[in-house]
Scaffold this motif. Structure first.
Motif, PDB file in Angstrom:
ATOM      1  N   LEU A  22       0.830  -1.198   0.000  1.00 32.52           N
ATOM      2  CA  LEU A  22       0.000   0.000   0.000  1.00 32.52           C
ATOM      3  C   LEU A  22       0.864   1.248   0.000  1.00 32.52           C
ATOM      4  CD1 LEU A  22      -2.579  -1.080   2.745  1.00 32.52           C
ATOM      5  CD2 LEU A  22      -2.760  -1.411   0.266  1.00 32.52           C
ATOM      6  N   GLY A  23       0.263   2.356  -0.391  1.00 35.67           N
ATOM      7  CA  GLY A  23       0.905   3.650  -0.230  1.00 35.67           C
ATOM      8  C   GLY A  23       0.421   4.322   1.046  1.00 35.67           C
ATOM      9  N   TRP A  24       0.976   5.479   1.324  1.00 31.42           N
ATOM     10  CA  TRP A  24       0.572   6.243   2.500  1.00 31.42           C
ATOM     11  C   TRP A  24       0.803   7.716   2.214  1.00 31.42           C
ATOM     12  CZ3 TRP A  24       2.750   9.583   6.113  1.00 31.42           C
ATOM     13  CH2 TRP A  24       2.014   9.771   7.303  1.00 31.42           C
ATOM     14  N   VAL A  25      -0.170   8.554   2.593  1.00 32.15           N
ATOM     15  CA  VAL A  25      -0.040   9.996   2.385  1.00 32.15           C
ATOM     16  C   VAL A  25      -0.232  10.720   3.714  1.00 32.15           C
ATOM     17  CG1 VAL A  25      -0.657  10.047  -0.071  1.00 32.15           C
ATOM     18  CG2 VAL A  25      -2.473  10.077   1.650  1.00 32.15           C
ATOM     19  N   PRO A  26       0.598  11.740   3.975  1.00 26.43           N
ATOM     20  CA  PRO A  26       0.522  12.473   5.241  1.00 26.43           C
ATOM     21  C   PRO A  26      -0.503  13.587   5.184  1.00 26.43           C
ATOM     22  CG  PRO A  26       2.371  13.274   3.968  1.00 26.43           C
ATOM     23  CD  PRO A  26       1.733  12.178   3.150  1.00 26.43           C
ATOM     24  N   TRP A  27      -1.045  13.940   6.338  1.00 29.51           N
ATOM     25  CA  TRP A  27      -1.973  15.060   6.445  1.00 29.51           C
ATOM     26  C   TRP A  27      -1.267  16.367   6.755  1.00 29.51           C
ATOM     27  CZ3 TRP A  27      -5.196  11.506  10.029  1.00 29.51           C
ATOM     28  CH2 TRP A  27      -5.987  10.660   9.254  1.00 29.51           C
ATOM     29  N   LEU A  28       0.032  16.300   7.050  1.00 30.96           N
ATOM     30  CA  LEU A  28       0.862  17.491   7.236  1.00 30.96           C
ATOM     31  C   LEU A  28       2.003  17.434   6.233  1.00 30.96           C
ATOM     32  CD1 LEU A  28       1.095  17.604  11.137  1.00 30.96           C
ATOM     33  CD2 LEU A  28      -0.308  19.067   9.675  1.00 30.96           C
ATOM     34  N   GLN A  29       2.549  18.578   5.912  1.00 25.04           N
ATOM     35  CA  GLN A  29       3.578  18.652   4.886  1.00 25.04           C
ATOM     36  C   GLN A  29       4.887  18.039   5.373  1.00 25.04           C
ATOM     37  OE1 GLN A  29       3.070  20.083   1.680  1.00 25.04           O
ATOM     38  NE2 GLN A  29       4.947  18.925   1.363  1.00 25.04           N
ATOM     39  N   PRO A  30       5.388  17.004   4.703  1.00 22.09           N
ATOM     40  CA  PRO A  30       6.701  16.471   5.071  1.00 22.09           C
ATOM     41  C   PRO A  30       7.803  17.394   4.554  1.00 22.09           C
ATOM     42  CG  PRO A  30       5.824  15.273   3.195  1.00 22.09           C
ATOM     43  CD  PRO A  30       4.755  16.247   3.613  1.00 22.09           C
ATOM     44  N   LEU A  31       9.008  17.151   5.017  1.00 21.32           N
ATOM     45  CA  LEU A  31      10.150  17.881   4.486  1.00 21.32           C
ATOM     46  C   LEU A  31      10.391  17.488   3.033  1.00 21.32           C
ATOM     47  CD1 LEU A  31      12.716  17.589   7.429  1.00 21.32           C
ATOM     48  CD2 LEU A  31      11.400  19.620   6.785  1.00 21.32           C
ATOM     49  N   LEU A 189       0.709   6.379  15.986  1.00 23.12           N
ATOM     50  CA  LEU A 189       1.359   7.537  15.384  1.00 23.12           C
ATOM     51  C   LEU A 189       0.972   7.647  13.913  1.00 23.12           C
ATOM     52  CD1 LEU A 189       3.403   9.867  15.698  1.00 23.12           C
ATOM     53  CD2 LEU A 189       5.193   8.233  15.039  1.00 23.12           C
ATOM     54  N   MET A 190       1.099   6.542  13.192  1.00 14.02           N
ATOM     55  CA  MET A 190       0.794   6.572  11.759  1.00 14.02           C
ATOM     56  C   MET A 190      -0.680   6.885  11.508  1.00 14.02           C
ATOM     57  SD  MET A 190       1.670   3.787   8.811  1.00 14.02           S
ATOM     58  CE  MET A 190       3.110   4.658   8.181  1.00 14.02           C
ATOM     59  N   LEU A 191      -1.570   6.315  12.297  1.00 17.55           N
ATOM     60  CA  LEU A 191      -3.005   6.555  12.118  1.00 17.55           C
ATOM     61  C   LEU A 191      -3.385   8.003  12.384  1.00 17.55           C
ATOM     62  CD1 LEU A 191      -4.365   3.311  13.829  1.00 17.55           C
ATOM     63  CD2 LEU A 191      -4.686   3.921  11.426  1.00 17.55           C
ATOM     64  N   SER A 192      -2.590   8.692  13.180  1.00 17.90           N
ATOM     65  CA  SER A 192      -2.906  10.081  13.517  1.00 17.90           C
ATOM     66  C   SER A 192      -2.277  11.081  12.559  1.00 17.90           C
ATOM     67  CB  SER A 192      -2.451  10.393  14.946  1.00 17.90           C
ATOM     68  OG  SER A 192      -1.038  10.403  15.035  1.00 17.90           O
ATOM     69  N   LEU A 193      -1.408  10.619  11.666  1.00 16.76           N
ATOM     70  CA  LEU A 193      -0.659  11.535  10.799  1.00 16.76           C
ATOM     71  C   LEU A 193      -1.018  11.450   9.328  1.00 16.76           C
ATOM     72  CD1 LEU A 193       2.933  11.228  12.319  1.00 16.76           C
ATOM     73  CD2 LEU A 193       1.315  13.106  12.604  1.00 16.76           C
ATOM     74  N   GLY A 194      -1.775  10.438   8.917  1.00 20.69           N
ATOM     75  CA  GLY A 194      -2.072  10.302   7.494  1.00 20.69           C
ATOM     76  C   GLY A 194      -2.990   9.133   7.231  1.00 20.69           C
ATOM     77  N   GLU A 195      -3.020   8.697   5.979  1.00 22.85           N
ATOM     78  CA  GLU A 195      -3.944   7.631   5.587  1.00 22.85           C
ATOM     79  C   GLU A 195      -3.317   6.750   4.508  1.00 22.85           C
ATOM     80  OE1 GLU A 195      -6.847   9.816   2.423  1.00 22.85           O
ATOM     81  OE2 GLU A 195      -6.757  10.700   4.425  1.00 22.85           O
ATOM     82  N   PRO A 196      -3.681   5.460   4.489  1.00 25.15           N
ATOM     83  CA  PRO A 196      -3.144   4.574   3.441  1.00 25.15           C
ATOM     84  C   PRO A 196      -3.817   4.839   2.106  1.00 25.15           C
ATOM     85  CG  PRO A 196      -4.719   3.388   4.810  1.00 25.15           C
ATOM     86  CD  PRO A 196      -4.565   4.746   5.419  1.00 25.15           C
ATOM     87  N   THR A 197      -3.138   4.467   1.059  1.00 29.14           N
ATOM     88  CA  THR A 197      -3.676   4.569  -0.297  1.00 29.14           C
ATOM     89  C   THR A 197      -3.687   3.178  -0.920  1.00 29.14           C
ATOM     90  OG1 THR A 197      -1.491   4.996  -1.266  1.00 29.14           O
ATOM     91  CG2 THR A 197      -2.772   6.905  -0.544  1.00 29.14           C
ATOM     92  N   PRO A 198      -4.522   2.951  -1.932  1.00 28.04           N
ATOM     93  CA  PRO A 198      -4.643   1.602  -2.512  1.00 28.04           C
ATOM     94  C   PRO A 198      -3.335   1.147  -3.164  1.00 28.04           C
ATOM     95  CG  PRO A 198      -6.449   3.036  -3.221  1.00 28.04           C
ATOM     96  CD  PRO A 198      -5.438   3.915  -2.553  1.00 28.04           C
ATOM     97  N   PRO A 199      -3.215  -0.156  -3.388  1.00 29.49           N
ATOM     98  CA  PRO A 199      -2.057  -0.655  -4.135  1.00 29.49           C
ATOM     99  C   PRO A 199      -1.965   0.022  -5.492  1.00 29.49           C
ATOM    100  CG  PRO A 199      -3.325  -2.475  -3.233  1.00 29.49           C
ATOM    101  CD  PRO A 199      -4.146  -1.237  -3.010  1.00 29.49           C
ATOM    102  N   ALA A 200      -0.755   0.154  -6.008  1.00 24.78           N
ATOM    103  CA  ALA A 200      -0.553   0.836  -7.285  1.00 24.78           C
ATOM    104  C   ALA A 200      -1.397   0.215  -8.397  1.00 24.78           C
ATOM    105  CB  ALA A 200       0.924   0.816  -7.667  1.00 24.78           C
ATOM    106  N   SER A 201      -1.637  -1.099  -8.301  1.00 24.34           N
ATOM    107  CA  SER A 201      -2.363  -1.806  -9.361  1.00 24.34           C
ATOM    108  C   SER A 201      -3.822  -1.393  -9.450  1.00 24.34           C
ATOM    109  CB  SER A 201      -2.276  -3.310  -9.152  1.00 24.34           C
ATOM    110  OG  SER A 201      -2.829  -3.666  -7.902  1.00 24.34           O
ATOM    111  N   VAL A 202      -4.367  -0.833  -8.341  1.00 19.52           N
ATOM    112  CA  VAL A 202      -5.786  -0.442  -8.359  1.00 19.52           C
ATOM    113  C   VAL A 202      -5.994   1.037  -8.085  1.00 19.52           C
ATOM    114  CG1 VAL A 202      -6.529  -2.736  -7.631  1.00 19.52           C
ATOM    115  CG2 VAL A 202      -6.106  -0.992  -5.901  1.00 19.52           C
ATOM    116  N   ALA A 203      -4.894   1.761  -7.867  1.00 12.67           N
ATOM    117  CA  ALA A 203      -4.996   3.191  -7.567  1.00 12.67           C
ATOM    118  C   ALA A 203      -5.501   3.969  -8.769  1.00 12.67           C
ATOM    119  CB  ALA A 203      -3.651   3.719  -7.100  1.00 12.67           C
TER     120      ALA A 203
END
Length: 203
Positions: A22-31, A189-203
């Motif tokens: 899976l992918g993961w995207v943050p809800w705050l701006q990373p460096l 920590l991870m659950l409070s900072l962002g959300e998973p994204t679907p596998p690349a094959s179905v994104a």
């Protein structure tokens, strides 16, 4: 760069536990990579982690990230004694399954399969949850990890006894506790900072 919140209205979060990557995207701006200093690189520990939005977000506090990463590596890679790597990953998978962290469960279930080759057993944990029946050793590890994850007070001497009956010595039991406790914290920590994204094959 600012700490302004980010939203992903087009993302459809996975809602099924899976071993897919899976992918993961943050809800705050990373460096950004060009913002990294030598201190940030030291905190990342592995240069490849500069490609991960999760670690680049945590790199905003590089000293804590460095301590976190070294702890993680010692728990899961220092296998000269104690619990085999597959069972450490099962402890982390059970914690992630308990917390509902689909991303972390996908990562650690892949490692559990990679090191055990027990495809059906790993899949049972993902699909049926922490009350599935696999074998005495994995059942005891899953039960202890889930109890510790739900609340530390729920982890009792009976869980230690169950692990001992399954053949684990004191060092291996500490490895179960470390794997579950670390990922209980890491999941939240991870659950409070962002959300998973679907596998690349179905994104």
């Amino acid at each position: 760069m600012t700490d302004q919140a980010i939203t992903y209205p087009d993302n459809i979060e996975p809602n099924v536990f899976t071993r897919d990557e899976l992918g993961w995207v943050p809800w705050l701006q990373p460096l950004a990579e060009d913002e990294l200093t030598s201190r940030h690189h030291a905190g990342l520990v592995d240069p490849s982690r500069a490609k991960s939005p999760y670690f680049m977000l945590l790199a905003r506090d590089p000293d804590i990230l460095g301590a976190r990463t070294r702890t993680d590596k010692d728990i899961f890679y220092n296998t000269k004694s104690g619990l085999p790597r597959a069972e450490r990953e099962i402890a982390a998978t059970a914690a992630s399954r308990t917390n509902g962290c689909i991303f972390c469960a996908s990562v650690h279930s892949r490692f559990a399969y990679q090191h055990s080759k027990r495809d059906e057993d790993v899949q049972k944990l993902l699909e049926e949850g922490i009350y599935t029946d696999i074998d005495p050793s994995w059942n005891a590890i899953i039960d202890a990890s889930a109890a510790l994850t739900k609340t530390p007070q729920g982890f009792t001497e009976s869980h230690i006894d169950e692990l001992r009956r399954a053949g684990l010595d004191d060092v291996a039991i500490v490895d179960v506790i470390n794997g579950a406790a670390f990922f209980n914290w890491a999941n939240r920590l991870m659950l409070s900072l962002g959300e998973p994204t679907p596998p690349a094959s179905v994104a």
